[in-house]
Design a protein around this motif. Structure first.
Motif, PDB file in Angstrom:
ATOM      1  N   VAL A   1       0.849  -1.199   0.000  1.00 26.29           N
ATOM      2  CA  VAL A   1       0.000   0.000   0.000  1.00 26.29           C
ATOM      3  C   VAL A   1       0.881   1.245   0.000  1.00 26.29           C
ATOM      4  CG1 VAL A   1      -1.893  -1.121   1.223  1.00 26.29           C
ATOM      5  CG2 VAL A   1      -0.107   0.069   2.524  1.00 26.29           C
ATOM      6  N   ARG A   2       0.269   2.327  -0.360  1.00 23.82           N
ATOM      7  CA  ARG A   2       0.904   3.634  -0.198  1.00 23.82           C
ATOM      8  C   ARG A   2       0.126   4.404   0.855  1.00 23.82           C
ATOM      9  NH1 ARG A   2       1.681   2.870  -5.846  1.00 23.82           N
ATOM     10  NH2 ARG A   2       3.889   2.951  -6.396  1.00 23.82           N
ATOM     11  N   VAL A   3       0.814   5.296   1.547  1.00 23.95           N
ATOM     12  CA  VAL A   3       0.193   5.986   2.682  1.00 23.95           C
ATOM     13  C   VAL A   3       0.478   7.479   2.612  1.00 23.95           C
ATOM     14  CG1 VAL A   3       0.344   3.950   4.168  1.00 23.95           C
ATOM     15  CG2 VAL A   3       2.221   5.618   4.144  1.00 23.95           C
ATOM     16  N   ALA A   4      -0.250   8.215   3.439  1.00 28.16           N
ATOM     17  CA  ALA A   4      -0.025   9.650   3.584  1.00 28.16           C
ATOM     18  C   ALA A   4      -0.273  10.027   5.029  1.00 28.16           C
ATOM     19  CB  ALA A   4      -0.950  10.441   2.661  1.00 28.16           C
ATOM     20  N   THR A   5       0.463  11.005   5.505  1.00 21.57           N
ATOM     21  CA  THR A   5       0.323  11.455   6.885  1.00 21.57           C
ATOM     22  C   THR A   5      -0.803  12.476   6.997  1.00 21.57           C
ATOM     23  OG1 THR A   5       2.685  11.148   7.240  1.00 21.57           O
ATOM     24  CG2 THR A   5       1.524  12.530   8.828  1.00 21.57           C
ATOM     25  N   VAL A   6      -1.632  12.304   8.004  1.00 21.37           N
ATOM     26  CA  VAL A   6      -2.723  13.251   8.250  1.00 21.37           C
ATOM     27  C   VAL A   6      -2.122  14.550   8.784  1.00 21.37           C
ATOM     28  CG1 VAL A   6      -4.838  13.683   9.543  1.00 21.37           C
ATOM     29  CG2 VAL A   6      -4.316  11.375   8.716  1.00 21.37           C
ATOM     30  N   GLU A   7      -2.401  15.649   8.099  1.00 23.33           N
ATOM     31  CA  GLU A   7      -1.794  16.933   8.461  1.00 23.33           C
ATOM     32  C   GLU A   7      -2.853  18.019   8.582  1.00 23.33           C
ATOM     33  OE1 GLU A   7       2.542  16.750   6.307  1.00 23.33           O
ATOM     34  OE2 GLU A   7       0.828  17.368   5.095  1.00 23.33           O
ATOM     35  N   LYS A   8      -2.503  19.032   9.366  1.00 20.69           N
ATOM     36  CA  LYS A   8      -3.307  20.241   9.416  1.00 20.69           C
ATOM     37  C   LYS A   8      -2.686  21.266   8.479  1.00 20.69           C
ATOM     38  CE  LYS A   8      -5.939  20.640  13.697  1.00 20.69           C
ATOM     39  NZ  LYS A   8      -6.151  21.456  14.925  1.00 20.69           N
ATOM     40  N   LYS A   9      -3.490  21.796   7.578  1.00 19.72           N
ATOM     41  CA  LYS A   9      -2.994  22.770   6.617  1.00 19.72           C
ATOM     42  C   LYS A   9      -3.938  23.962   6.556  1.00 19.72           C
ATOM     43  CE  LYS A   9      -0.885  19.285   3.589  1.00 19.72           C
ATOM     44  NZ  LYS A   9      -0.881  18.706   2.214  1.00 19.72           N
TER      45      LYS A   9
ATOM     46  N   VAL B   1      -6.837  15.182   4.114  1.00 20.47           N
ATOM     47  CA  VAL B   1      -6.278  13.917   3.635  1.00 20.47           C
ATOM     48  C   VAL B   1      -6.464  13.872   2.131  1.00 20.47           C
ATOM     49  CG1 VAL B   1      -6.763  12.700   5.793  1.00 20.47           C
ATOM     50  CG2 VAL B   1      -8.447  12.643   3.940  1.00 20.47           C
ATOM     51  N   PRO B   2      -5.634  13.095   1.420  1.00 19.70           N
ATOM     52  CA  PRO B   2      -5.828  12.963  -0.034  1.00 19.70           C
ATOM     53  C   PRO B   2      -7.191  12.363  -0.355  1.00 19.70           C
ATOM     54  CG  PRO B   2      -3.653  12.180   0.610  1.00 19.70           C
ATOM     55  CD  PRO B   2      -4.419  12.402   1.883  1.00 19.70           C
ATOM     56  N   ARG B   3      -7.745  12.782  -1.456  1.00 22.13           N
ATOM     57  CA  ARG B   3      -9.063  12.289  -1.870  1.00 22.13           C
ATOM     58  C   ARG B   3      -9.030  10.781  -2.126  1.00 22.13           C
ATOM     59  NH1 ARG B   3     -12.787  15.790  -6.000  1.00 22.13           N
ATOM     60  NH2 ARG B   3     -14.681  14.518  -5.903  1.00 22.13           N
TER      61      ARG B   3
ATOM     62  N   VAL C   1     -15.166   8.363   9.295  1.00 20.87           N
ATOM     63  CA  VAL C   1     -14.827   9.777   9.441  1.00 20.87           C
ATOM     64  C   VAL C   1     -16.019  10.641   9.019  1.00 20.87           C
ATOM     65  CG1 VAL C   1     -12.361   9.400   9.042  1.00 20.87           C
ATOM     66  CG2 VAL C   1     -13.862   9.901   7.097  1.00 20.87           C
ATOM     67  N   VAL C   2     -15.955  11.891   9.433  1.00 19.18           N
ATOM     68  CA  VAL C   2     -16.937  12.895   9.004  1.00 19.18           C
ATOM     69  C   VAL C   2     -16.216  13.877   8.099  1.00 19.18           C
ATOM     70  CG1 VAL C   2     -18.545  14.705   9.725  1.00 19.18           C
ATOM     71  CG2 VAL C   2     -18.247  12.646  11.141  1.00 19.18           C
ATOM     72  N   THR C   3     -16.668  13.977   6.858  1.00 22.51           N
ATOM     73  CA  THR C   3     -15.985  14.831   5.888  1.00 22.51           C
ATOM     74  C   THR C   3     -16.588  16.232   5.856  1.00 22.51           C
ATOM     75  OG1 THR C   3     -17.427  14.065   4.112  1.00 22.51           O
ATOM     76  CG2 THR C   3     -15.366  12.872   4.443  1.00 22.51           C
ATOM     77  N   GLY C   4     -15.755  17.184   5.410  1.00 18.91           N
ATOM     78  CA  GLY C   4     -16.192  18.555   5.205  1.00 18.91           C
ATOM     79  C   GLY C   4     -16.123  18.918   3.741  1.00 18.91           C
ATOM     80  N   ARG C   5     -15.359  19.953   3.446  1.00 21.25           N
ATOM     81  CA  ARG C   5     -15.265  20.449   2.069  1.00 21.25           C
ATOM     82  C   ARG C   5     -14.298  19.604   1.243  1.00 21.25           C
ATOM     83  NH1 ARG C   5     -13.510  26.295   4.018  1.00 21.25           N
ATOM     84  NH2 ARG C   5     -12.393  24.886   5.415  1.00 21.25           N
TER      85      ARG C   5
ATOM     86  N   ASP D   1     -14.118  15.056  11.708  1.00 25.01           N
ATOM     87  CA  ASP D   1     -14.040  14.171  12.873  1.00 25.01           C
ATOM     88  C   ASP D   1     -13.631  12.776  12.412  1.00 25.01           C
ATOM     89  OD1 ASP D   1     -14.275  13.507  15.593  1.00 25.01           O
ATOM     90  OD2 ASP D   1     -16.299  12.716  15.281  1.00 25.01           O
ATOM     91  N   GLY D   2     -12.894  12.068  13.281  1.00 29.77           N
ATOM     92  CA  GLY D   2     -12.523  10.688  12.975  1.00 29.77           C
ATOM     93  C   GLY D   2     -11.045  10.473  12.785  1.00 29.77           C
ATOM     94  N   LEU D   3     -10.274  11.513  12.522  1.00 30.29           N
ATOM     95  CA  LEU D   3      -8.826  11.393  12.353  1.00 30.29           C
ATOM     96  C   LEU D   3      -8.122  12.468  13.163  1.00 30.29           C
ATOM     97  CD1 LEU D   3      -8.443  10.759   8.497  1.00 30.29           C
ATOM     98  CD2 LEU D   3      -8.065   9.095  10.344  1.00 30.29           C
ATOM     99  N   LYS D   4      -6.914  12.151  13.561  1.00 28.06           N
ATOM    100  CA  LYS D   4      -6.093  13.099  14.305  1.00 28.06           C
ATOM    101  C   LYS D   4      -4.826  13.408  13.516  1.00 28.06           C
ATOM    102  CE  LYS D   4      -7.634  11.522  18.861  1.00 28.06           C
ATOM    103  NZ  LYS D   4      -7.211  10.953  20.174  1.00 28.06           N
ATOM    104  N   GLU D   5      -4.308  14.574  13.761  1.00 28.51           N
ATOM    105  CA  GLU D   5      -3.076  14.989  13.100  1.00 28.51           C
ATOM    106  C   GLU D   5      -1.955  14.033  13.479  1.00 28.51           C
ATOM    107  OE1 GLU D   5      -0.468  19.098  12.508  1.00 28.51           O
ATOM    108  OE2 GLU D   5      -1.922  18.919  14.143  1.00 28.51           O
ATOM    109  N   GLY D   6      -1.178  13.604  12.475  1.00 32.32           N
ATOM    110  CA  GLY D   6      -0.062  12.696  12.720  1.00 32.32           C
ATOM    111  C   GLY D   6      -0.380  11.251  12.415  1.00 32.32           C
TER     112      GLY D   6
END
Length: 355
Positions: A45-53, A286-288, A315-319, A329-334
């Motif tokens: 798999v490939r992964v990505a880190t959850v970040e605040k931007k 997070v990436p789409r 998770v709860v998605t926004g825009r 909601d559902g994920l934390k940074e890092g």
């Protein structure tokens, strides 16, 4: 013989195309096999880190200027044009006389209506006097009064036609086209006389996507730029936001733009609307591609570093912001989300990260 050669060439070309497709498919399968092999038995798999931007909502949209008001002015009375007081390109004001139609017949109708009214008023006076002495009935008197009212209405209509013999501009603007000449005959069916355009204010029509339209509202002030006049500053205000997307899934927007004192902008020119928004607070993105199936599933796989497995997370998605999705909601940074290979995953599946 020639036909046989053509058939042979077609067969060879078809065999070559089939060989090319098979070879291409073999390469793709080998690439997939190599990708999975990198996982050492686990699902690669490939992964990505959850970040605040910080979310940048600013964007620009291009469109064409259209006049706020334009009118194809039609004739209301029949007659011959006796005078024209304006030329194409002339600036006119509301109520200004543009041309005149021969009102000879119209004047005759007015005089007839005036005479009819006078006769009706005299008849009504006689009936009123006779009614008081018992000479006529109430019904006869009412009919006389009705005849007087009808005669007044006919006179008013005739007077309106006489006034309309002077063709007046209904709006402020510029004569863009003139369709008549002195001596031309116009009829009551609506001969086109003038095309009048008001460019003191224009409408810039642009299209925006669903994520952009969500941040707009009627009355928003917008900066407007024109490549023809790069040193000029124009401002606009959002006056229309479509309630429904068009065939391209974009939403038509109209921005009312105030022209400068020289009316430099013209209808049909290109313009750019610059949509600036206040600075946003950082959001978790997070990436789409992290979502299982689609964003509407509200489900992602999180990488568990302690035992190298995948964990399902609601998770709860926004825009939706381009290639990223806001998580409310559902994920934390890092934390780490899996962005590819989800089709082979389940709760607790062993995974191997491929870089």
């Amino acid at each position: 013989m020639k036909r046989v050669i053509i058939i042979i060439v077609v067969i060879v070309a078809a065999l070559g195309a089939i060989a090319y497709v098979l070879s291409n498919n073999k390469k793709k399968n080998e690439a997939k096999t190599a990708f999975i092999a990198e996982g050492g038995g686990a699902v690669a798999v490939r992964v990505a880190t959850v970040e605040k931007k910080v979310v940048d909502l600013d964007f620009v949209a291009n469109g064409n200027f259209a006049p706020k008001q334009e009118l194809n002015f039609l004739s209301e009375n029949a007659g011959r044009v006796t005078a024209i007081y304006v030329d194409e390109g002339a600036r006119v004001s509301k109520g200004q006389v543009l041309a005149r139609v021969d009102a000879e017949i119209i004047n005759t109708d007015r005089e007839t209506a005036q005479a009819t009214l006078q006769n009706a008023q005299r008849d009504e006076a006689r009936y009123q006097s006779s009614y008081e002495t018992g000479g006529v009935t109430q019904q006869q008197l009412d009919q006389a009064k009705l005849a007087t009212r009808n005669a007044k209405l006919r006179l008013q209509a005739s007077q309106r036609k006489v006034s309309d013999a002077n063709i007046k501009s209904p709006i402020n603007g510029i004569i863009n086209k003139r369709y008549i000449e002195v001596g031309a005959f116009v009829n009551t069916q609506g001969t086109q006389l003038f095309e009048i355009v008001d460019v003191s204010k224009l409408k810039l029509k642009v299209n925006v996507n669903e994520s952009q339209v969500a941040n707009l509202k009627i009355g928003d002030n917008i900066e407007i730029k024109s490549s023809i006049f790069p040193d000029e500053k124009f401002s606009g205000k959002v006056t229309f936001i479509a309630a429904k997307a068009d065939a391209t899934l974009n939403f038509p927007i109209e921005v009312e733009v105030s022209n400068n004192t020289k009316n430099s902008l013209r209808a049909g020119m290109y313009g750019t609307a610059v949509f600036n928004f206040p600075k946003q607070a950082p959001s978790i993105l997070v990436p789409r591609t992290s979502f299982v199936g689609s964003v509407s599933s509200n489900q992602v796989f999180v990488y568990d570093k302690s035992n190298n497995t995948s964990k399902v997370r609601k998770v709860v998605t926004g825009r939706i912001l381009g290639d990223n999705v806001e998580i409310l909601d559902g994920l934390k940074e890092g934390e780490t989300v899996i962005t590819s290979g989800q089709i082979n995953l389940a709760e607790g599946t062993a995974v191997s990260i491929v870089k």
